[in-house]
Write a protein that holds these residues in place. Structure first.
Motif, PDB file in Angstrom:
ATOM      1  N   LYS A 172      -1.680   5.704  -0.051  1.00  0.00           N
ATOM      2  CA  LYS A 172      -3.130   5.440  -0.107  1.00  0.00           C
ATOM      3  C   LYS A 172      -3.821   5.955   1.161  1.00  0.00           C
ATOM      4  CE  LYS A 172      -3.235   1.844  -3.517  1.00  0.00           C
ATOM      5  NZ  LYS A 172      -3.015   2.727  -4.623  1.00  0.00           N
ATOM      6  N   LYS A 202      -1.881  -4.490   1.290  1.00  0.00           N
ATOM      7  CA  LYS A 202      -1.706  -3.805   0.014  1.00  0.00           C
ATOM      8  C   LYS A 202      -1.764  -2.289   0.137  1.00  0.00           C
ATOM      9  CE  LYS A 202      -3.484  -7.603  -2.750  1.00  0.00           C
ATOM     10  NZ  LYS A 202      -4.555  -8.054  -3.626  1.00  0.00           N
ATOM     11  N   VAL A 203      -2.261  -1.797   1.246  1.00  0.00           N
ATOM     12  CA  VAL A 203      -2.378  -0.348   1.400  1.00  0.00           C
ATOM     13  C   VAL A 203      -0.994   0.233   1.689  1.00  0.00           C
ATOM     14  CG1 VAL A 203      -2.851  -0.209   3.881  1.00  0.00           C
ATOM     15  CG2 VAL A 203      -3.876   1.458   2.356  1.00  0.00           C
ATOM     16  N   TYR A 217      -8.339  -1.770   0.203  1.00  0.00           N
ATOM     17  CA  TYR A 217      -7.135  -2.455  -0.263  1.00  0.00           C
ATOM     18  C   TYR A 217      -6.663  -3.600   0.645  1.00  0.00           C
ATOM     19  CZ  TYR A 217      -6.809   1.778  -3.075  1.00  0.00           C
ATOM     20  OH  TYR A 217      -7.076   2.804  -3.930  1.00  0.00           O
TER      21      TYR A 217
END
Length: 191
Positions: free
Chosen positions: A34, A29-30, A25
């Protein structure tokens, strides 16, 4: 009977999962969720062991460093005089090292704003350059490399060269086939 928890192993499992999540990711974005999914645990567990995303990134990088050290030690044991083989262990020429390079990429970006991350970065670079320097010194002693080499400068140049190629490979998203590493660098030429 209470369950005995190995906290170090739990942290390591989350860090290993973080490497996977960051590679998939990217750090921007993580999410902690996640990280938890990739580490096989709950978000609450990630939050218990790590205060924030940067702390998870730090642990992921430590995991990458340990994994890299293990590969380097195996390469040294297999052929203690093979500098090119050693350097190849750090290039993203397979899926494992490609994922690790993703962690490095994101780590470098975040380290600009974090003193703790900068310290980890500086320590690893110092150790990496020292390892390369040791190989160059050994090669000079056996006559494999020119005697007039400035060992520190050559080691720093090779570390930079390898890092640059690695990031270039990630950017292009294609595997690197580098049987040319030392020859193309022009850095280490036999006498």
């Amino acid at each position: 009977m209470p369950k005995i928890v190995d906290h170090e192993e739990r942290r390591a499992a989350i860090a290993r999962g973080a490497v996977e999540a960051i590679a998939k990711y990217g750090i921007h974005k993580v999410t902690m969720i996640k990280f938890a999914e990739a580490g096989g645990c709950t978000e609450g567990m990630v939050n218990y062991y790590f205060d924030n995303k940067d702390h998870v990134l730090q642990a992921a990088l430590e995991q990458v460093i340990e994994s890299t050290k293990e590969r380097l030690e195996q390469a040294i044991q297999a052929n203690p005089n093979d500098l090119e083989g050693l350097l190849l262990q750090t290039l993203p020429i397979n899926e494992t090292v490609q994922k690790e390079f993703c962690v490095w990429r994101d780590f470098w970006q975040r380290a600009r704003d974090s003193r703790a991350l900068q310290e980890t970065q500086a320590r690893w670079i110092k150790d990496w350059v020292a390892g390369i320097s040791g190989f160059i010194e050994q090669a000079k002693a056996t006559g494999e490399f020119r005697q007039d080499l400035d060992v520190q400068l050559e080691a720093e140049m090779l570390a930079t060269y390898v890092g640059s190629w690695g990031f270039s490979v990630l950017k292009r998203h294609n595997p690197l086939q580098p049987p040319w590493l030392l020859a193309s660098s022009g850095v280490l030429t036999s006498s």
